[in-house]
Design a protein around this motif. Structure first.
Motif, PDB file in Angstrom:
ATOM      1  N   ARG A 103       0.863  -1.186   0.000  1.00 46.29           N
ATOM      2  CA  ARG A 103       0.000   0.000   0.000  1.00 46.29           C
ATOM      3  C   ARG A 103       0.896   1.231   0.000  1.00 46.29           C
ATOM      4  NH1 ARG A 103      -4.150   0.142   4.564  1.00 46.29           N
ATOM      5  NH2 ARG A 103      -5.666   0.667   2.957  1.00 46.29           N
ATOM      6  N   CYS A 129       0.498  -1.168  -7.350  1.00 45.36           N
ATOM      7  CA  CYS A 129       0.246  -1.468  -5.947  1.00 45.36           C
ATOM      8  C   CYS A 129      -1.047  -0.739  -5.587  1.00 45.36           C
ATOM      9  CB  CYS A 129       1.399  -0.991  -5.066  1.00 45.36           C
ATOM     10  SG  CYS A 129       1.694   0.793  -5.190  1.00 45.36           S
ATOM     11  N   GLU A 130      -1.476  -0.863  -4.340  1.00 41.89           N
ATOM     12  CA  GLU A 130      -2.634  -0.079  -3.894  1.00 41.89           C
ATOM     13  C   GLU A 130      -2.161   1.341  -3.595  1.00 41.89           C
ATOM     14  OE1 GLU A 130      -6.170   0.039  -0.507  1.00 41.89           O
ATOM     15  OE2 GLU A 130      -4.657  -1.560  -0.448  1.00 41.89           O
TER      16      GLU A 130
END
Length: 270
Positions: A103, A129-130
């Motif tokens: 994250r 990615c987040e």
């Protein structure tokens, strides 16, 4: 100040075009040209301005590579939270390979994040990615905003403050580090760029009003490693010269004075 981030993107775009590029940033050109925010180049007869611009551009390239490597090491150690303070036009969420469940929080004010979002939509960019934008002024309660966005201080975090602290007065720099430290579990990583001693005299004094260098206000402590140790970090300090040589981009000119601790900092929370 966020227009300066667009200028940084232009430097990264130029580096990306090199055959021997130290990194590739495929979004940099889009950030650099959107909105026409990059200022015109100094006049050809302004040799001092040209030299300042080249020196700053070189430092941006080296620091980008330095922090890329730091983040790769953090990921390899198991860190799955990344926080970019003053994220600007940083595109690491899109250009780096991230482990699953990473994250990445981009902390900045609303204006640059909105501008960035418009470019990302235009480019149909997909994060690896987040990616979580956090719109907050770093002079306000950004740790609270970060927590509300889902940051977990009980887990290790990789923190990046790239090209940020030199714009903050010394008390704000100390406050930023204190806040980062309270949000950092053991095993967290930290990457900082600090204004080296004397840089304001060399660059800011002759800088044009409103330019990036004209806004620089703070240099690094005399003992950056000791400063970070006081906040619970085990740090290493690197000079631009030594990192540039390690990356195959040696600085040809000799140092003007005895080199002091460098402004590229990597640290681990113990």
């Amino acid at each position: 100040m966020w227009a300066t981030a667009v200028g940084v993107a232009r430097v990264r775009a130029l580096e990306t075009g090199r055959e021997d590029a130290l990194f590739r940033d495929p979004l940099a050109q889009a950030f650099a040209t959107a909105g026409g925010l990059w200022p015109s180049s100094p006049s050809p007869d302004d040799e001092a301005a040209r030299r300042r611009r080249l020196a700053v551009s070189f430092s941006i390239v080296i620091r980008t590579k330095f922090l890329d490597d730091l983040l790769q090491r953090a990921s390899a150690s198991g860190v799955r939270q990344v926080v970019l303070l003053g994220a600007g036009m940083d595109s690491r969420a899109f250009r780096m390979n991230w482990p699953e469940n990473t994250r990445l929080f981009e902390v900045d004010t609303a204006a640059p994040l909105d501008f960035k979002a418009s470019v990302l939509r235009q480019e149909r960019a997909v994060a690896r990615c987040e990616r979580i934008p956090v719109a907050v002024d770093l002079r306000e309660d950004w740790p609270g905003a970060l927590a509300a966005a889902g940051h977990d201080p009980s887990l290790p975090t990789a923190w990046i403050a790239e090209g940020l602290l030199i714009y903050l007065p010394e008390d704000a720099v100390d406050l930023t580090l204190a806040r980062v430290s309270t949000q950092s579990a053991a095993g967290s990583r930290l990457g900082l760029t600090l204004g080296s001693r004397g840089v304001i005299d060399r660059f800011a004094a002759g800088a044009a009003p409103g330019s990036a260098a004209s806004l620089w206000v703070s240099e690094m402590p005399d003992d950056p490693v000791g400063w970070l140790a006081g906040h619970g970090w085990e740090a290493d300090s690197h000079t631009l010269r030594e990192r540039a040589a390690a990356y195959g981009r040696p600085i040809s000119t000799p140092p003007q004075r005895e080199e002091r601790p460098g402004g590229l900092i990597s640290a681990v929370r113990r």
